[in-house]
Each structure stands twice: as structure tokens, then as C-alpha cells.
Design an enzyme around this catalytic site. Structure first.
Site, PDB file in Angstrom:
ATOM      1  N   HIS A   1       1.223   7.172  48.300  1.00 50.01           N
ATOM      2  CA  HIS A   1       1.837   6.344  46.387  1.00 50.01           C
ATOM      3  C   HIS A   1       1.557   5.210  46.723  1.00 50.01           C
ATOM      4  CE1 HIS A   1       2.711  11.040  46.700  1.00 50.01           C
ATOM      5  NE2 HIS A   1       1.826  11.232  45.226  1.00 50.01           N
TER       6      HIS A   1
ATOM      7  N   ASP B   1       6.807   7.187  52.691  1.00 48.01           N
ATOM      8  CA  ASP B   1       5.162   8.238  51.362  1.00 48.01           C
ATOM      9  C   ASP B   1       4.146   6.264  51.393  1.00 48.01           C
ATOM     10  OD1 ASP B   1       3.898   8.490  49.333  1.00 48.01           O
ATOM     11  OD2 ASP B   1       5.208   8.089  48.043  1.00 48.01           O
TER      12      ASP B   1
ATOM     13  N   SER C   1      -0.659  13.964  41.920  1.00 47.42           N
ATOM     14  CA  SER C   1       0.423  13.429  41.948  1.00 47.42           C
ATOM     15  C   SER C   1      -0.217  11.503  41.562  1.00 47.42           C
ATOM     16  CB  SER C   1       1.486  13.336  43.223  1.00 47.42           C
ATOM     17  OG  SER C   1       0.741  12.934  44.624  1.00 47.42           O
TER      18      SER C   1
END
Length: 463
Positions: free
Chosen positions: A436, A433, A183
Site C-alpha cells: 500500500h 507493508d 485494498s
């Protein structure tokens, strides 16, 4: 006596005439010799220095009438004789030698982040990129500050080309650029898609296929495809479902790559990564035909993650060496990226993460505890072995430059795939998060560096 004198006069006249004839013949021979010598010298000079001129003249003459041809030939000969000395000595001065690429003369991955609110960052705005995934659209989902968008990566002692959308679009015409991996590579693909969206005129489309493992951003007018393929561990794994892969273990078929790789072979530019899914300490290697998702017939070995990572890169390397022609396809492998999940790494409090961080770490050489340097060395070694076999996969070692950017993650400012629990609402640190990256942001720099390698200045000079 008179006869004798007459004979002597006659002999002298004969000798005189013979001498004149001999001098005349000798002069002709000398003139012939120097004439031939000069002709050979001129011919030699033309052959060495005027090959381009001769070819150009021939091409032009072909489309002319016979009369024009004669005129052109005469002019060419006259110019050659008049300028032969200048042409012999000027051709080296006129020769343009392409300068070396900045990526060949400078370590663009060694540098520092510089705040610059006067430069061209950010490269785009969130609302200018309709295809941006919501889990990366931090402003849309509540982040108020925007300083994280305005940091410029500055290599030590040099610089690299900043993004020129129009020029990149022209050079991507007719090409397929494919990102393959986890990702974070999708994060980089999102960045590239947003960088190009406003630069490509006309209609752009986003397509999804192969059970959502393949995303395609395409311009039909320019025949450009910028794609992303979900393969978080490169080989077959229990994470291959792009929508359902929240598992507490990792299971792989260590030598099975063809299921994924057959979708990569027609790309003109390949950009690989794999790292996030290797951070669990134990990896299961599936033996036999059992399901990767578990079951009664599953037989597997358990090995440490570093060893398994090395084995998978060996499988990937063999596939690349066998199936990809490096003369036709450019290949890159992205380095590891930081995960700022432990604030104690930069002097924060225990159990805190990147939540509410608004400034980079400014300590040179900072390294957060979640990045395993052993895996980076394994990756470097794998690419070196491939290069020794004649296959160049360029490492884009973004690892260090990501270490500093604890401020640039989505944390809670993102689209949530499932609602936060009451516990997470009370402690947003645990729901953040820190893996990312917000867009626009840090991955835009990765892509500027990537484009500097895809289209080096030496190519520009030669075209």
C-alpha cells in the site's frame, strides 16, 4: 401625295411609340429579374450563415410587445443586408473547434518522477483529512521524513492537468463516483476523499454499510458521493469479508459476480481494479453450492492464477457489456501496482524490503519482480475485446510509474490491526507493508490522471 406623306409620318410615330413602350416593358422585366435574383441570394446567405442569429432573435422577440417586435425585425433585416458579405465569410473564422484532450495526444503514463518542493504537492495534509484510514497515515504513525510527498510525475514531452479542487467539485455535482476492488483501490479512494475534503464546502459525511463492504463519502449540499466497494477478486471469493480475510489460499466462484455487481449499476463513474489477491500461484474454483470458506461439501478445481485471472475478467466483461450503458457511465480499470518486497530488485541486500527506503528508483524502465506482466497483458486484451463490442473501459496504466516508488510505502508506520510479534520487532523488514501507499503520496497522482480522463479538456471546451 399629301395623304401618303401623312400616312408615313403617322406610321413612324406609331413605331416610335411602340418602341418606347417595348423598351419600358423590357426594362421592367430586367429590373424584376435582378430584384428576384438578389433577394434569393440574400435569402440563401441568411439561411446558411445566420441560423444562430435568427434563432436568437426569435427567442428574444417572443418576450417582447408587438411594437418591440416590429423594431427588432426591422433592425435585424437592416443589419443582415448591411453585413451579409462579412457574415458569409466570417462565420468559419468565428467557429471554435475544441482542441484534442491531452490524454488523446500524449502517453501520460510514460515519464519520470521529478522532485519538486516548490509545486503544489502535497495536495493536502494528513491532519486535514479526518476520514483517512490509519494504515495509510504514515506521518501520524511515526514516519519522520516527508520527501516522498513531494515527487511530481512528469510525462515525457507533455503535461497533464494538476488538481483543481473547486473545478472538480463543480463537475462532480450530482454524480456518484465508485471505486471497486481490493485494498489498493481503497487506498486510491482514500486519496480521492482527502483531495476533495477541503475542496467541498459545508458538511461531509462518511458512511459504512453492507457489512462494511461499502464506504460512502458524501456531500448532501452538492449531491456528490465518492464510494468504495470491497470486492478484491470482483467475483465471489473467500476474501469477501472485509474484516476477516487473512487466508493462505484463494477460492472463488468464477462466474458469480451479481452478488457484488448489483451495488455498482447506479454509479456515474466506475473505477475497477483487481490484482493483489491473484499473486498466489494456485486458485481454487469452487464447483457446486459448497462454502467458499471451506467445509466437507466443498468441491473445487485448482488452476494457475494467470488462467483464473483471465476467466474472472471474462465474467466481469460479460457483466459490463450486459448491464452498463457506456453512454451514461464512464468506466476505468486501474493497472497493476508494484509491491517492493525484494530489495535485490534495485540492488539491495537479500531478505530486505522497502523498509527505510527514502528515494525512488531512478533507472528508466525498472520493473520489480513482484509484478506479473502476463496479467497486465490479459487485462489489456480483455479491455480491447470490450472496446470492439462498443464498450470503452479506459485502462489507467499506472503500472510503470509505481515501479519506481519503493520509497512511498507505509512499512511499519501505520495503524496495526494486531500487535507485532517479538520476531517482527526484531526484524521490521518482515513486518513492513510494501504494497500500500502512504497518503498524501503516489495515489494522489493516480487520481490526477484519473480526473484528466473523467473530465478531458475537450469537454471543457464544449461546455
Amino acid at each position: 401625295m399629301v395623304k401618303k406623306q401623312s400616312s408615313m409620318v403617322l406610321d413612324m410615330r406609331t413605331m416610335f411609340h411602340c418602341s418606347i413602350v417595348m423598351l419600358f416593358l423590357g426594362g421592367l422585366a430586367t429590373l424584376s429579374f435582378y430584384g428576384n435574383y438578389n433577394q434569393e441570394l440574400v435569402s440563401s446567405n441568411i439561411e446558411v450563415t445566420l441560423s444562430t442569429t435568427t434563432t436568437t432573435t426569435t427567442t428574444t422577440v417572443t418576450s417582447k410587445s408587438n411594437t418591440d417586435t416590429a423594431d427588432i425585425d426591422t433592425n435585424t433585416e437592416t443589419n443582415t443586408n448591411t453585413n451579409k458579405v462579412a457574415q458569409v465569410f466570417d462565420h468559419q473564422r468565428r467557429l471554435k473547434i475544441a482542441p484534442p484532450s491531452i490524454t488523446e495526444t500524449c502517453d501520460v503514463f510514460s515519464g519520470q518522477w521529478v522532485y519538486d518542493n516548490k509545486s503544489h504537492y502535497p495536495l493536502y495534509k494528513e491532519d486535514e483529512c479526518p476520514f483517512l484510514h490509519g494504515d495509510l497515515a504514515c506521518q501520524t504513525y511515526g514516519r519522520k521524513d516527508s520527501k516522498y510527498q513531494r515527487w511530481r510525475w512528469q510525462p515525457h514531452g507533455c503535461d497533464f492537468p494538476r488538481f483543481d479542487g473547486k473545478a472538480v467539485v463543480e463537475r462532480l455535482k450530482g454524480k456518484r463516483l465508485l471505486f471497486v476492488g481490493d485494498s489498493v483501490n481503497r487506498n486510491q479512494w482514500d486519496s480521492m476523499m482527502c483531495m476533495l475534503y477541503t475542496a467541498i464546502p459545508g458538511e461531509k459525511k462518511l458512511g459504512v454499510g453492507l457489512n462494511r463492504t461499502l464506504y460512502t463519502f458524501r456531500s448532501n449540499d452538492y449531491n456528490i458521493s465518492v464510494d468504495y466497494y470491497w470486492a478484491p477478486m470482483l467475483v465471489e471469493s473467500n476474501g469477501d469479508d472485509p474484516s476477516n480475510h487473512r487466508l493462505d489460499h484463494r477460492t472463488i466462484r468464477v462466474k458469480s459476480i451479481e452478488k457484488h455487481a448489483r451495488h455498482w449499476v447506479d454509479a456515474d463513474i466506475l473505477v475497477f481494479n483487481t490484482y493483489l489477491w491473484w499473486r498466489l500461484p494456485i486458485i481454487k474454483l469452487l464447483n457446486g453450492p459448497g462454502s467458499l470458506l471451506g467445509g466437507p461439501n466443498q468441491v473445487y478445481d485448482e488452476i494457475d492464477n494467470v488462467r483464473a485471472y483471465k476467466m474472472v475478467l471474462e465474467t466481469w466483461s460479460k457483466w459490463v457489456h450486459t448491464n452498463i450503458d457506456p453512454a451514461k457511465t464512464k468506466m476505468f480499470f486501474m493497472g497493476l501496482t508494484a509491491t517492493h518486497s525484494n530489495a535485490m530488485d534495485w540492488g539491495g541486500k537479500k531478505q530486505q524490503t522497502c523498509y527505510k527506503e527514502k528515494e525512488p528508483v531512478m533507472v528508466d524502465g525498472f520493473w520489480e519482480s513482484g509484478t506479473n506482466p502476463k496479467m497486465l497483458r490479459i487485462l489489456e486484451s480483455s479491455l480491447s475485446k470490450l472496446k470492439a463490442k462498443g464498450v470503452n473501459v479506459q485502462l489507467l496504466n499506472i503500472t510503470q510509474l509505481t515501479q519506481y516508488r519503493k520509497d512511498a510505502h507505509p512499512t511499519v508506520h501505520r495503524r496495526l490491526w494486531r500487535p507485532l510479534s517479538e520476531e517482527q520487532k526484531k526484524n521490521p523488514q518482515r513486518a513492513s507493508d510494501c504494497t500500500h501507499w502512504c497518503l498524501p503520496g503516489v495515489p494522489d497522482i493516480w487520481n490526477e490522471l484519473l480526473l484528466a480522463y473523467i473530465f478531458p479538456t475537450t469537454e471543457s471546451a464544449s461546455q
